[in-house]
Design a protein around this motif. Structure first.
Motif, PDB file in Angstrom:
ATOM      1  N   ILE A   1      -1.894   6.203   1.172  1.00  0.00           N
ATOM      2  CA  ILE A   1      -1.747   5.333   2.334  1.00  0.00           C
ATOM      3  C   ILE A   1      -0.617   5.815   3.246  1.00  0.00           C
ATOM      4  O   ILE A   1      -0.649   5.642   4.459  1.00  0.00           O
ATOM      5  N   ASP A   2       0.404   6.438   2.652  1.00  0.00           N
ATOM      6  CA  ASP A   2       1.504   7.046   3.404  1.00  0.00           C
ATOM      7  C   ASP A   2       2.297   7.900   2.421  1.00  0.00           C
ATOM      8  O   ASP A   2       2.073   7.843   1.205  1.00  0.00           O
ATOM      9  N   LEU A   3       3.224   8.701   2.936  1.00  0.00           N
ATOM     10  CA  LEU A   3       4.094   9.501   2.082  1.00  0.00           C
ATOM     11  C   LEU A   3       5.360   8.752   1.695  1.00  0.00           C
ATOM     12  O   LEU A   3       6.039   9.130   0.739  1.00  0.00           O
ATOM     13  N   ASP A   4       5.677   7.671   2.425  1.00  0.00           N
ATOM     14  CA  ASP A   4       6.918   6.925   2.227  1.00  0.00           C
ATOM     15  C   ASP A   4       6.591   5.539   1.680  1.00  0.00           C
ATOM     16  O   ASP A   4       5.978   4.717   2.365  1.00  0.00           O
ATOM     17  N   LEU A   5       6.990   5.268   0.446  1.00  0.00           N
ATOM     18  CA  LEU A   5       6.662   4.004  -0.196  1.00  0.00           C
ATOM     19  C   LEU A   5       7.257   2.817   0.539  1.00  0.00           C
ATOM     20  O   LEU A   5       6.586   1.793   0.735  1.00  0.00           O
ATOM     21  N   GLU A   6       8.522   2.902   0.953  1.00  0.00           N
ATOM     22  CA  GLU A   6       9.168   1.782   1.628  1.00  0.00           C
ATOM     23  C   GLU A   6       8.502   1.489   2.975  1.00  0.00           C
ATOM     24  O   GLU A   6       8.349   0.326   3.362  1.00  0.00           O
ATOM     25  N   LYS A   7       8.116   2.529   3.660  1.00  0.00           N
ATOM     26  CA  LYS A   7       7.418   2.360   4.942  1.00  0.00           C
ATOM     27  C   LYS A   7       6.072   1.667   4.717  1.00  0.00           C
ATOM     28  O   LYS A   7       5.677   0.785   5.493  1.00  0.00           O
ATOM     29  N   ALA A   8       5.387   2.051   3.672  1.00  0.00           N
ATOM     30  CA  ALA A   8       4.101   1.431   3.360  1.00  0.00           C
ATOM     31  C   ALA A   8       4.285  -0.031   2.977  1.00  0.00           C
ATOM     32  O   ALA A   8       3.488  -0.897   3.359  1.00  0.00           O
ATOM     33  N   LYS A   9       5.334  -0.323   2.206  1.00  0.00           N
ATOM     34  CA  LYS A   9       5.605  -1.713   1.818  1.00  0.00           C
ATOM     35  C   LYS A   9       5.877  -2.589   3.034  1.00  0.00           C
ATOM     36  O   LYS A   9       5.426  -3.736   3.109  1.00  0.00           O
ATOM     37  N   ALA A  10       6.615  -2.039   3.995  1.00  0.00           N
ATOM     38  CA  ALA A  10       6.990  -2.807   5.184  1.00  0.00           C
ATOM     39  C   ALA A  10       5.779  -3.200   6.021  1.00  0.00           C
ATOM     40  O   ALA A  10       5.842  -4.143   6.816  1.00  0.00           O
ATOM     41  N   ALA A  11       4.680  -2.490   5.847  1.00  0.00           N
ATOM     42  CA  ALA A  11       3.474  -2.760   6.635  1.00  0.00           C
ATOM     43  C   ALA A  11       2.588  -3.827   6.017  1.00  0.00           C
ATOM     44  O   ALA A  11       1.513  -4.135   6.551  1.00  0.00           O
ATOM     45  N   ALA A  12       3.019  -4.433   4.920  1.00  0.00           N
ATOM     46  CA  ALA A  12       2.181  -5.393   4.189  1.00  0.00           C
ATOM     47  C   ALA A  12       1.582  -6.503   5.050  1.00  0.00           C
ATOM     48  O   ALA A  12       0.395  -6.824   4.902  1.00  0.00           O
ATOM     49  N   PRO A  13       2.356  -7.134   5.957  1.00  0.00           N
ATOM     50  CA  PRO A  13       1.769  -8.219   6.750  1.00  0.00           C
ATOM     51  C   PRO A  13       0.528  -7.814   7.541  1.00  0.00           C
ATOM     52  O   PRO A  13      -0.403  -8.612   7.694  1.00  0.00           O
ATOM     53  N   ALA A  14       0.509  -6.577   8.026  1.00  0.00           N
ATOM     54  CA  ALA A  14      -0.626  -6.121   8.838  1.00  0.00           C
ATOM     55  C   ALA A  14      -1.896  -5.989   8.008  1.00  0.00           C
ATOM     56  O   ALA A  14      -3.010  -6.086   8.535  1.00  0.00           O
ATOM     57  N   PHE A  15      -1.740  -5.783   6.710  1.00  0.00           N
ATOM     58  CA  PHE A  15      -2.908  -5.556   5.852  1.00  0.00           C
ATOM     59  C   PHE A  15      -3.425  -6.837   5.201  1.00  0.00           C
ATOM     60  O   PHE A  15      -4.445  -6.809   4.512  1.00  0.00           O
ATOM     61  N   LYS A  16      -2.734  -7.953   5.407  1.00  0.00           N
ATOM     62  CA  LYS A  16      -3.060  -9.180   4.690  1.00  0.00           C
ATOM     63  C   LYS A  16      -4.524  -9.575   4.820  1.00  0.00           C
ATOM     64  O   LYS A  16      -5.189  -9.895   3.825  1.00  0.00           O
ATOM     65  N   ASP A  17      -5.044  -9.571   6.022  1.00  0.00           N
ATOM     66  CA  ASP A  17      -6.436  -9.972   6.241  1.00  0.00           C
ATOM     67  C   ASP A  17      -7.285  -8.828   6.786  1.00  0.00           C
ATOM     68  O   ASP A  17      -8.370  -9.061   7.332  1.00  0.00           O
ATOM     69  N   ALA A  18      -6.793  -7.611   6.636  1.00  0.00           N
ATOM     70  CA  ALA A  18      -7.494  -6.459   7.205  1.00  0.00           C
ATOM     71  C   ALA A  18      -8.715  -6.079   6.372  1.00  0.00           C
ATOM     72  O   ALA A  18      -8.742  -6.258   5.152  1.00  0.00           O
ATOM     73  N   ARG A  19      -9.703  -5.556   7.053  1.00  0.00           N
ATOM     74  CA  ARG A  19     -10.859  -4.955   6.374  1.00  0.00           C
ATOM     75  C   ARG A  19     -10.508  -3.479   6.171  1.00  0.00           C
ATOM     76  O   ARG A  19     -10.818  -2.630   7.002  1.00  0.00           O
ATOM     77  N   PHE A  20      -9.869  -3.193   5.053  1.00  0.00           N
ATOM     78  CA  PHE A  20      -9.281  -1.878   4.832  1.00  0.00           C
ATOM     79  C   PHE A  20      -9.729  -1.317   3.488  1.00  0.00           C
ATOM     80  O   PHE A  20      -9.505  -1.928   2.442  1.00  0.00           O
ATOM     81  N   VAL A  21     -10.358  -0.157   3.523  1.00  0.00           N
ATOM     82  CA  VAL A  21     -10.804   0.536   2.318  1.00  0.00           C
ATOM     83  C   VAL A  21      -9.977   1.808   2.180  1.00  0.00           C
ATOM     84  O   VAL A  21      -9.909   2.615   3.114  1.00  0.00           O
ATOM     85  N   LEU A  22      -9.337   1.989   1.024  1.00  0.00           N
ATOM     86  CA  LEU A  22      -8.578   3.207   0.785  1.00  0.00           C
ATOM     87  C   LEU A  22      -9.438   4.190  -0.005  1.00  0.00           C
ATOM     88  O   LEU A  22     -10.135   3.795  -0.943  1.00  0.00           O
ATOM     89  N   GLY A  23      -9.352   5.462   0.366  1.00  0.00           N
ATOM     90  CA  GLY A  23     -10.281   6.466  -0.135  1.00  0.00           C
ATOM     91  C   GLY A  23     -10.041   6.992  -1.539  1.00  0.00           C
ATOM     92  O   GLY A  23      -9.945   8.208  -1.729  1.00  0.00           O
ATOM     93  N   PHE A  24      -9.996   6.116  -2.521  1.00  0.00           N
ATOM     94  CA  PHE A  24     -10.005   6.555  -3.908  1.00  0.00           C
ATOM     95  C   PHE A  24     -11.466   6.726  -4.309  1.00  0.00           C
ATOM     96  O   PHE A  24     -12.063   5.888  -4.993  1.00  0.00           O
ATOM     97  N   ASN A  25     -12.037   7.824  -3.874  1.00  0.00           N
ATOM     98  CA  ASN A  25     -13.482   8.019  -3.960  1.00  0.00           C
ATOM     99  C   ASN A  25     -14.005   8.059  -5.389  1.00  0.00           C
ATOM    100  O   ASN A  25     -15.184   7.773  -5.640  1.00  0.00           O
ATOM    101  N   ARG A  26     -13.156   8.377  -6.355  1.00  0.00           N
ATOM    102  CA  ARG A  26     -13.654   8.511  -7.724  1.00  0.00           C
ATOM    103  C   ARG A  26     -14.106   7.177  -8.303  1.00  0.00           C
ATOM    104  O   ARG A  26     -14.901   7.140  -9.239  1.00  0.00           O
TER     105      ARG A  26
END
Length: 333
Positions: free
Chosen positions: A98-123
Motif C-alpha cells: 500500500i506504501d513504503l512508509d508504515l506511518e504514512k499509510a497509518k495516517a491515511a486510515a480515515p480516507a479508507f474507512k468507507d472506500a471501495r478499495f482492493v489491495l493486490g494480494f493476488n495469491r
C-alpha cells in the motif's frame, strides 16, 4: 462504451500495468478508457494496444464516467494515487504494498474507512490457494499446526529496481506474510528473520538482501516458515505445505505441461512455470473479476487497506529482525 460496462482507468503502464491493463480491457463488465503514466510514450503505447486513450491523471479524476481505477504505478506512488481516486469517488484496485512508509499509510486510515478499495494480494485469488484454504477449513487434516511457504524467483531483478521497490521484505516477502496469515487464520505474534545477499552483490550494494528465511509464530502457537530467494536457477518455485493434527495438504509447482518422458536414462518432466506472470495468470484474472464486482457494487472487497497495513507492518518487522538478529514481538498480538 458497451452497455452495462463500467469505465475504468489504469495508472501505470509498466510491468504490472501490462498485466492489469489487458485483464481490464478484455473483461466483460469493464471498459478500459484511460491509461495514465508519467512516461507519456509508455502510456500511448499501452493505450493503443488496448484500445484506450492515453491521458493525464487529472483527466481520469475529473471524468464522472470513470467508476474505478487500477493503480499499478511505482511503489512509492501507490498511496498517493489511491487516495486521489478514493477522494474522487472511484473504486480502486491497488498493487501491493500500500506504501513504503508504515506511518504514512497509518495516517491515511480515515480516507479508507468507507472506500471501495482492493489491495493486490493476488495469491488469495489463485485457484490452488483457494482450494487449499477450503481443504484446511473443512478439517481434512485436522487442526493446522505448521505451515511452509516457498517463494523463489527464477532470477534476480536489475539492480536499478531495488531502490524504489522497498526491498526484499516489502516487495517480495510481503506476499508470503499475507498468505501465511490468510491460511493460518490468525496473524503472527512473533517474527524472526535471517537474511543475506547471496545472489547478486549489486543488490547488496543497493542496500538490500536477496535471500531470506522467516519464522512466524501466532498467538496460539502455530508456526510458519517462509523461504525466499531472488534466484532459484530452475524456474518460479511456488509451493505450500500445511501440516495438521491428522495429516498434510500441499500445493505443488505447476509445470508448463504434463508430459513426462521415460527412457533408460530415467524419467524427465517439463519444467515448472518460468515466472510470476505465467504462474499466476489465473489469479490476476480472478482478482480482476472480483474488482469488477466491487466496482459494480455487487461485492465488498475481500482484501483491502487493513490487510495491506498489517502486511506492511510485518514486512518492517522482518527487516528489523534481520538487522538486529532478534525476535520481534508484534503489537496487539
Amino acid at each position: 462504451m458497451a452497455v452495462g460496462k463500467h469505465a475504468v482507468a489504469l495508472i501505470g503502464a509498466g510491468r504490472m500495468g501490462q498485466i492489469h491493463g489487458p485483464n481490464a480491457a478484455r473483461h466483460p463488465a469493464l471498459s478500459l478508457r484511460y491509461v495514465v503514466d508519467a512516461q507519456s510514450g509508455a502510456a500511448k503505447a499501452l493505450a493503443q494496444q488496448l484500445g484506450a486513450e492515453a491521458a493525464a491523471l487529472g483527466d481520469a479524476l475529473a471524468d464522472p464516467d470513470i467508476a474505478g481505477a487500477i493503480v499499478a504505478s511505482s511503489t512509492d506512488m501507490h498511496l498517493e494515487h489511491s487516495l486521489a481516486m478514493i477522494d474522487a469517488g472511484k473504486a480502486v484496485l491497488c498493487e501491493k504494498p500500500i506504501d513504503l512508509d508504515l506511518e504514512k499509510a497509518k495516517a491515511a486510515a480515515p480516507a479508507f474507512k468507507d472506500a471501495r478499495f482492493v489491495l493486490g494480494f493476488n495469491r488469495r485469488f489463485d485457484p490452488h490457494v483457494v482450494a487449499l484454504r477450503e481443504k484446511l477449513a473443512s478439517g481434512a487434516i485436522g487442526a493446522l499446526e505448521t505451515l511452509t511457504l516457498i517463494n523463489h524467483d527464477p532470477a534476480p531483478p536489475p539492480p536499478a529496481f531495488i531502490p524504489r521497490s522497498g526491498g526484499l521484505f516489502k516487495d517480495f516477502t510481503i506476499h508470503d506474510l499475507d498468505l501465511a496469515s490468510y491460511l493460518m487464520g490468525e496473524p503472527p505474534a512473533e517474527i524472526f528473520a535471517a537474511a543475506s545477499c547471496l545472489v547478486d552483490k549489486a543488490i547488496g550494494e543497493a542496500g538490500d538482501v536477496d535471500t531470506a528465511r522467516v519464522l512466524l509464530r501466532t498467538g496460539s502457537g502455530k508456526l510458519c516458515v517462509i523461504s525466499n530467494t531472488r534466484r532459484s536457477g530452475y524456474g518460479y518455485d511456488q509451493r505450500i505445505e500445511a501440516y495438521g493434527s491428522r495429516g498434510m495438504a500441499a500445493t505443488r509447482n505447476e509445470r508448463v505441461d504434463t508430459v513426462e518422458f521415460w527412457s533408460e536414462a530415467g524419467a524427465r518432466a517439463s519444467p515448472i512455470r518460468p515466472n510470476f506472470l505465467d504462474r499466476y495468470a489465473a489469479s490476476y484474472a480472478a482478482e480482476m473479476d472480483h474488482f469488477a464486482e466491487v466496482v459494480s457494487g455487487r461485492a465488498r472487497p475481500q482484501v483491502g487497506y487493513e490487510e495491506g497495513l498489517a502486511a506492511l507492518a510485518w514486512a518492517e518487522a522482518c527487516a528489523k529482525s534481520a538487522r538486529t538478529n532478534t525476535v520481534v514481538k508484534l503489537r496487539g498480538a
